[in-house]
Design a protein around this motif. Sequence first.
Motif, PDB file in Angstrom:
ATOM      1  N   HIS A 178       0.892  -1.170   0.000  1.00 51.23           N
ATOM      2  CA  HIS A 178       0.000   0.000   0.000  1.00 51.23           C
ATOM      3  C   HIS A 178       0.921   1.207   0.000  1.00 51.23           C
ATOM      4  O   HIS A 178       1.770   1.356   0.886  1.00 51.23           O
ATOM      5  CB  HIS A 178      -0.911  -0.010   1.230  1.00 51.23           C
ATOM      6  CG  HIS A 178      -1.968   1.036   1.168  1.00 51.23           C
ATOM      7  ND1 HIS A 178      -1.691   2.390   1.304  1.00 51.23           N
ATOM      8  CD2 HIS A 178      -3.306   0.942   0.969  1.00 51.23           C
ATOM      9  CE1 HIS A 178      -2.817   3.065   1.186  1.00 51.23           C
ATOM     10  NE2 HIS A 178      -3.808   2.218   0.987  1.00 51.23           N
ATOM     11  N   ASN A 216      -2.043  -5.319   5.571  1.00 48.73           N
ATOM     12  CA  ASN A 216      -2.102  -5.258   7.025  1.00 48.73           C
ATOM     13  C   ASN A 216      -0.975  -4.404   7.573  1.00 48.73           C
ATOM     14  O   ASN A 216       0.063  -4.222   6.934  1.00 48.73           O
ATOM     15  CB  ASN A 216      -2.055  -6.667   7.614  1.00 48.73           C
ATOM     16  CG  ASN A 216      -3.336  -7.432   7.352  1.00 48.73           C
ATOM     17  OD1 ASN A 216      -4.379  -6.839   7.081  1.00 48.73           O
ATOM     18  ND2 ASN A 216      -3.272  -8.752   7.432  1.00 48.73           N
ATOM     19  N   LYS A 217      -1.204  -3.873   8.756  1.00 53.19           N
ATOM     20  CA  LYS A 217      -0.240  -3.068   9.500  1.00 53.19           C
ATOM     21  C   LYS A 217      -0.736  -3.073  10.937  1.00 53.19           C
ATOM     22  O   LYS A 217      -1.814  -3.619  11.216  1.00 53.19           O
ATOM     23  CB  LYS A 217      -0.153  -1.651   8.922  1.00 53.19           C
ATOM     24  CG  LYS A 217      -1.459  -0.863   9.005  1.00 53.19           C
ATOM     25  CD  LYS A 217      -1.305   0.522   8.417  1.00 53.19           C
ATOM     26  CE  LYS A 217      -2.581   1.342   8.621  1.00 53.19           C
ATOM     27  NZ  LYS A 217      -2.397   2.722   8.184  1.00 53.19           N
ATOM     28  N   GLN A 237       0.772   4.303   0.701  1.00 50.72           N
ATOM     29  CA  GLN A 237       0.861   5.174   1.875  1.00 50.72           C
ATOM     30  C   GLN A 237       1.711   4.512   2.957  1.00 50.72           C
ATOM     31  O   GLN A 237       2.541   5.170   3.590  1.00 50.72           O
ATOM     32  CB  GLN A 237      -0.519   5.497   2.433  1.00 50.72           C
ATOM     33  CG  GLN A 237      -0.444   6.400   3.658  1.00 50.72           C
ATOM     34  CD  GLN A 237      -1.790   6.618   4.316  1.00 50.72           C
ATOM     35  OE1 GLN A 237      -2.758   5.922   4.055  1.00 50.72           O
ATOM     36  NE2 GLN A 237      -1.835   7.620   5.183  1.00 50.72           N
ATOM     37  N   ASP A 238       1.533   3.215   3.154  1.00 53.33           N
ATOM     38  CA  ASP A 238       2.302   2.510   4.180  1.00 53.33           C
ATOM     39  C   ASP A 238       3.784   2.476   3.839  1.00 53.33           C
ATOM     40  O   ASP A 238       4.635   2.591   4.722  1.00 53.33           O
ATOM     41  CB  ASP A 238       1.798   1.069   4.342  1.00 53.33           C
ATOM     42  CG  ASP A 238       0.360   1.001   4.840  1.00 53.33           C
ATOM     43  OD1 ASP A 238      -0.196   2.038   5.264  1.00 53.33           O
ATOM     44  OD2 ASP A 238      -0.213  -0.110   4.792  1.00 53.33           O
ATOM     45  N   SER A 239       4.105   2.303   2.544  1.00 52.22           N
ATOM     46  CA  SER A 239       5.502   2.154   2.133  1.00 52.22           C
ATOM     47  C   SER A 239       6.180   3.487   1.822  1.00 52.22           C
ATOM     48  O   SER A 239       7.402   3.531   1.676  1.00 52.22           O
ATOM     49  CB  SER A 239       5.588   1.254   0.900  1.00 52.22           C
ATOM     50  OG  SER A 239       5.002   1.905  -0.225  1.00 52.22           O
TER      51      SER A 239
END
Length: 196
Positions: A58, A130-131, A60-62
């Motif tokens: 994702h 997931n996070k 935004q997460d990375s």
Amino acid sequence: MQLIQENPDLSAYLAADEAIDHDHPLVRRTAGRLAADVADSYEYARAAFEFVRDVIAHSQDSGDLRVTWRASDVLEHRTGVCYAKAHALAALLRAEDIPTALCYQNLGVVHGLVAVRFHGAWHRQDPRGNKPGVDAQFSLDGERLAFTPDPASNEMDHPVLYAAPHPVVLSALRAASDRPHLWPTLPTALRTQGGS
């Protein structure tokens, strides 16, 4: 929640289009690799879900600034926001003849996920990744989505199952030069000029 097919013809949920380009060689190769290791369509659907959830970051997460929207580009660049990841999963599932719809939640902004058709019913799945605090799982026995809307905050599940990406979602993705440009343009509703 009662899920409602936008199109009564189930074949619409197997179609390829510009965003869900499951006829693209990269999508076909990826689907073939995933299918080679499983025994049936249920196991394939789970494998495709876990591949998109865990291997496609994702953005935004990375911290990736790129905006992808076409399934083949999501698979090539291995990045995307929730909508793009939903497009990639839909393409992989449709490539193996599993009817797949796009669906949405309103969480302050519109969030994208998919629904797969098994055993005569639709089952929503969320491959966003997931996070901490997010634990989405593939499930046909009760939803295991990334987020649960809070009605007290005017959040909601949209019941319509779309055969193609919603126009306001696709428009935002296509217009964004990068993720910082996309963020303030994320749709906050699914209404279009036609009112749907």
